[in-house]
Design a protein around this motif. Structure first.
Motif, PDB file in Angstrom:
ATOM      1  N   ASP A  61       0.831  -1.205   0.000  1.00 45.16           N
ATOM      2  CA  ASP A  61       0.000   0.000   0.000  1.00 45.16           C
ATOM      3  C   ASP A  61       0.864   1.253   0.000  1.00 45.16           C
ATOM      4  O   ASP A  61       0.358   2.363   0.187  1.00 45.16           O
ATOM      5  N   GLU A  62       2.159   1.102  -0.201  1.00 48.24           N
ATOM      6  CA  GLU A  62       3.068   2.232  -0.136  1.00 48.24           C
ATOM      7  C   GLU A  62       3.715   2.483  -1.499  1.00 48.24           C
ATOM      8  O   GLU A  62       3.998   1.552  -2.240  1.00 48.24           O
ATOM      9  N   PHE A  63       3.936   3.748  -1.797  1.00 50.69           N
ATOM     10  CA  PHE A  63       4.666   4.129  -3.004  1.00 50.69           C
ATOM     11  C   PHE A  63       5.302   5.484  -2.749  1.00 50.69           C
ATOM     12  O   PHE A  63       4.856   6.245  -1.883  1.00 50.69           O
ATOM     13  N   SER A  64       6.349   5.781  -3.483  1.00 47.59           N
ATOM     14  CA  SER A  64       7.076   7.038  -3.286  1.00 47.59           C
ATOM     15  C   SER A  64       6.583   8.091  -4.268  1.00 47.59           C
ATOM     16  O   SER A  64       6.254   7.794  -5.415  1.00 47.59           O
ATOM     17  N   LEU A  65       6.550   9.340  -3.794  1.00 48.65           N
ATOM     18  CA  LEU A  65       6.081  10.450  -4.616  1.00 48.65           C
ATOM     19  C   LEU A  65       6.829  11.705  -4.183  1.00 48.65           C
ATOM     20  O   LEU A  65       6.897  12.019  -2.991  1.00 48.65           O
ATOM     21  N   ARG A  66       7.412  12.416  -5.145  1.00 47.43           N
ATOM     22  CA  ARG A  66       8.159  13.622  -4.824  1.00 47.43           C
ATOM     23  C   ARG A  66       7.221  14.744  -4.374  1.00 47.43           C
ATOM     24  O   ARG A  66       6.188  14.990  -4.994  1.00 47.43           O
ATOM     25  N   LEU A  67       7.626  15.432  -3.312  1.00 51.23           N
ATOM     26  CA  LEU A  67       6.839  16.535  -2.808  1.00 51.23           C
ATOM     27  C   LEU A  67       6.736  17.650  -3.845  1.00 51.23           C
ATOM     28  O   LEU A  67       5.689  18.296  -3.987  1.00 51.23           O
ATOM     29  N   SER A  68       7.800  17.866  -4.584  1.00 54.62           N
ATOM     30  CA  SER A  68       7.801  18.929  -5.591  1.00 54.62           C
ATOM     31  C   SER A  68       6.780  18.651  -6.693  1.00 54.62           C
ATOM     32  O   SER A  68       6.211  19.570  -7.278  1.00 54.62           O
ATOM     33  N   LEU A  69       6.539  17.361  -6.964  1.00 53.57           N
ATOM     34  CA  LEU A  69       5.540  17.008  -7.971  1.00 53.57           C
ATOM     35  C   LEU A  69       4.137  17.350  -7.473  1.00 53.57           C
ATOM     36  O   LEU A  69       3.296  17.849  -8.226  1.00 53.57           O
ATOM     37  N   LEU A  70       3.923  17.114  -6.181  1.00 52.35           N
ATOM     38  CA  LEU A  70       2.633  17.471  -5.591  1.00 52.35           C
ATOM     39  C   LEU A  70       2.419  18.979  -5.574  1.00 52.35           C
ATOM     40  O   LEU A  70       1.306  19.468  -5.748  1.00 52.35           O
ATOM     41  N   GLU A  71       3.489  19.723  -5.370  1.00 49.97           N
ATOM     42  CA  GLU A  71       3.373  21.177  -5.350  1.00 49.97           C
ATOM     43  C   GLU A  71       2.953  21.723  -6.713  1.00 49.97           C
ATOM     44  O   GLU A  71       2.205  22.698  -6.793  1.00 49.97           O
ATOM     45  N   LYS A  72       3.428  21.094  -7.766  1.00 46.89           N
ATOM     46  CA  LYS A  72       3.094  21.555  -9.113  1.00 46.89           C
ATOM     47  C   LYS A  72       1.758  21.000  -9.589  1.00 46.89           C
ATOM     48  O   LYS A  72       1.140  21.555 -10.497  1.00 46.89           O
ATOM     49  N   HIS A  73       1.314  19.894  -8.998  1.00 46.28           N
ATOM     50  CA  HIS A  73       0.040  19.277  -9.382  1.00 46.28           C
ATOM     51  C   HIS A  73      -0.759  18.985  -8.111  1.00 46.28           C
ATOM     52  O   HIS A  73      -0.886  17.833  -7.700  1.00 46.28           O
ATOM     53  N   PRO A  74      -1.295  20.011  -7.486  1.00 47.01           N
ATOM     54  CA  PRO A  74      -2.002  19.814  -6.205  1.00 47.01           C
ATOM     55  C   PRO A  74      -3.286  19.004  -6.337  1.00 47.01           C
ATOM     56  O   PRO A  74      -3.745  18.431  -5.361  1.00 47.01           O
ATOM     57  N   VAL A  75      -3.851  18.978  -7.546  1.00 44.86           N
ATOM     58  CA  VAL A  75      -5.065  18.186  -7.756  1.00 44.86           C
ATOM     59  C   VAL A  75      -4.672  16.902  -8.487  1.00 44.86           C
ATOM     60  O   VAL A  75      -4.883  16.750  -9.681  1.00 44.86           O
ATOM     61  N   MET A  76      -4.078  15.982  -7.756  1.00 47.53           N
ATOM     62  CA  MET A  76      -3.594  14.732  -8.338  1.00 47.53           C
ATOM     63  C   MET A  76      -4.405  13.561  -7.797  1.00 47.53           C
ATOM     64  O   MET A  76      -4.565  13.409  -6.585  1.00 47.53           O
ATOM     65  N   ASN A  77      -4.909  12.744  -8.707  1.00 42.38           N
ATOM     66  CA  ASN A  77      -5.608  11.527  -8.322  1.00 42.38           C
ATOM     67  C   ASN A  77      -4.689  10.335  -8.577  1.00 42.38           C
ATOM     68  O   ASN A  77      -4.269  10.109  -9.711  1.00 42.38           O
ATOM     69  N   VAL A  78      -4.379   9.594  -7.529  1.00 40.79           N
ATOM     70  CA  VAL A  78      -3.522   8.422  -7.645  1.00 40.79           C
ATOM     71  C   VAL A  78      -4.363   7.173  -7.400  1.00 40.79           C
ATOM     72  O   VAL A  78      -5.049   7.075  -6.386  1.00 40.79           O
ATOM     73  N   SER A  79      -4.303   6.234  -8.335  1.00 40.87           N
ATOM     74  CA  SER A  79      -5.128   5.032  -8.247  1.00 40.87           C
ATOM     75  C   SER A  79      -4.293   3.788  -8.478  1.00 40.87           C
ATOM     76  O   SER A  79      -3.373   3.789  -9.306  1.00 40.87           O
TER      77      SER A  79
END
Length: 445
Positions: free
Chosen positions: A186-204
């Motif tokens: 249930d774990e995966f890595s995601l860069r914080l900077s990517l979230l900052e540029k795409h705040p409306v991100m749906n991960v499935s």
């Protein structure tokens, strides 16, 4: 008066691979994956019909050497559609990306890639119009698979790899892909900077790659170039992740030749390419890699997520292949069912399809099943939840449940089979009892 020849908007490539998850249905004595029947029609006929309805006219079918003769016969002698089809043959161990590199010189336009095991009710122009309007590097189709009803899982249970898919909810940009080898993770890595540029991100982790893509022409040059340096075997595992990452990582885009491939495309066709790049909505790169300040990636990836009410499935495993047959059996017009005659109505359920010239003996019953053409079914036979392919023979007093019986096989009298796959031409001996088995002739590799 002279007329300028119309240049097609898209070419299409159908990947007709072996289908490891469909063994023994695809072993040599039966047929290649592309020709496996779905309600008594070759699987590849569904992709050909889909492409024809899209307006595509030029199709390349990429076949492995092992299945090329049978597939070539179908395309040359049996197929009756309007498409202009050519077949290219590659070695049996060739991946989808390697196959594209091998046919690079045959592709002159932007192109569609579709797997021969994909069946969908998606209207082609819904996907293609999104690609036209957004003009991305690639548009990829994703879907959430329906839960199966069970049965015919047999002994070939292929473990699907979880793929985490990240999509910007504001513009359908595909911004994250990560394949996990651990189905229970249930774990995966995601860069914080990517979230900052795409705040409306749906991960499935429920979405699956449908193996249907629309690519810019230059992508095939990129694949060929990268393949010369390192392994670039798979579109799903290598090409698509590279393009997704190149949207945000300048160093990667430069190192892997993405930037160079785009520049070459612009030089070859400066008008349309420069316009496309000027309209790009790709976000700037991550801070640690944006050394040039205002760098904007030349790559944009889009995800078309299929609505749940629109059917889509891949027949890439035995359970999936069985579910596809079950679904299409339900929706097929029973008035066109050759087996639905007064002679057999009392023996065959309304949820079945029977092929031409198939004979069914007295006191036999067929329920929730698809039976091919020229099949002989003896007396007092019970077939439930199964697929029986052409020219099979089922002798008297046989019980078959949740099975797939391949072309030319023979199940001898008083046998009982449950959740089994019987290979092409195999003879199941008298009074055999089998459950969750693959019954095939041994062949030395």
């Amino acid at each position: 008066m002279s007329y300028r020849k119309r240049v097609p908007e898209f070419q299409a490539v159908i990947m007709a691979g072996y289908g490891n998850g469909l063994y023994p249905l695809t072993e040599e004595n039966n047929m290649p994956k592309a020709l496996l029947p779905v309600v008594n029609q070759p699987m590849i006929s569904y992709q050909l019909a889909w492409l024809e309805s899209s307006g595509v006219t030029d199709v390349i079918v990429v076949s492995l050497t092992s299945g090329s003769k049978k597939l070539g016969h179908y395309l040359d002698r049996v197929y009756e559609g309007q498409l202009h089809i050519s077949m290219e043959v590659v070695d049996d161990n060739t991946g989808t990306a390697d196959a594209l590199a091998a046919i690079k010189d045959k592709i002159n336009t932007d192109f569609i890639v579709i797997s021969c095991d994909l069946l969908t009710a998606l209207i082609p122009h819904q996907l293609l119009d999104m690609h036209r309007s957004e003009d991305p590097t690639v548009t990829a189709l994703f879907f959430e698979p329906l839960k199966g009803e069970g049965g015919a899982s047999g002994s070939s249970k292929v473990k699907e790899v979880t793929q985490y898919v990240g999509i910007d909810g504001s513009n359908s940009q595909l911004i994250y892909l990560n394949n996990s080898d651990d189905m229970d993770s249930d774990e995966f890595s995601l860069r914080l900077s990517l979230l900052e540029k795409h705040p409306v991100m749906n991960v499935s982790r429920l979405l699956q790659d449908a193996h249907l893509y629309v690519f810019k022409r230059w992508v095939i040059d990129l694949i060929a170039e990268v393949s010369n340096k390192r392994t670039m075997a798979s579109i799903k595992e290598h090409v698509l992740p590279l393009l997704v990452k190149s949207q945000h990582q300048r160093v990667l885009a430069d190192r892997e030749g993405v930037t160079k491939a785009v520049e070459a495309a612009i030089a070859a066709n400066p008008g349309t390419q420069k316009l496309a790049l000027s309209l790009s909505t790709t976000q700037p790169p991550e801070n640690e890699e944006a050394s040039a300040g205002e760098w904007k990636s030349p790559v944009t990836c889009k995800a078309f997520v299929l609505p749940k009410e629109v059917y889509c499935a891949r027949g890439n495993t035995i359970p999936n292949y069985f579910e596809i047959n079950r679904y299409y059996t339900k929706i097929t017009d029973k008035d066109r069912n050759p087996g639905a005659t007064s002679q057999v109505q009392t023996q065959v359920g309304a949820d079945c399809l029977i092929g031409d010239d198939t004979r069914i003996g007295e006191r036999s019953s067929v329920k929730k099943s698809t039976i091919g053409s020229h099949v002989t079914i003896g007396k007092n036979v019970k077939i439930v939840n199964s697929i029986v392919m052409d020219h099979a023979i089922i002798e008297d007093n046989v019980r078959i449940e949740g099975c797939i019986i391949c072309n030319g096989s023979k199940v001898c009298e008083k046998s009982t089979l449950k959740d089994c796959e019987v290979g092409g031409g195999f003879r199941v001996e008298k009074e055999t009892t089998a459950r969750n088995e693959q019954l095939v002739d041994f062949q030395e590799q």
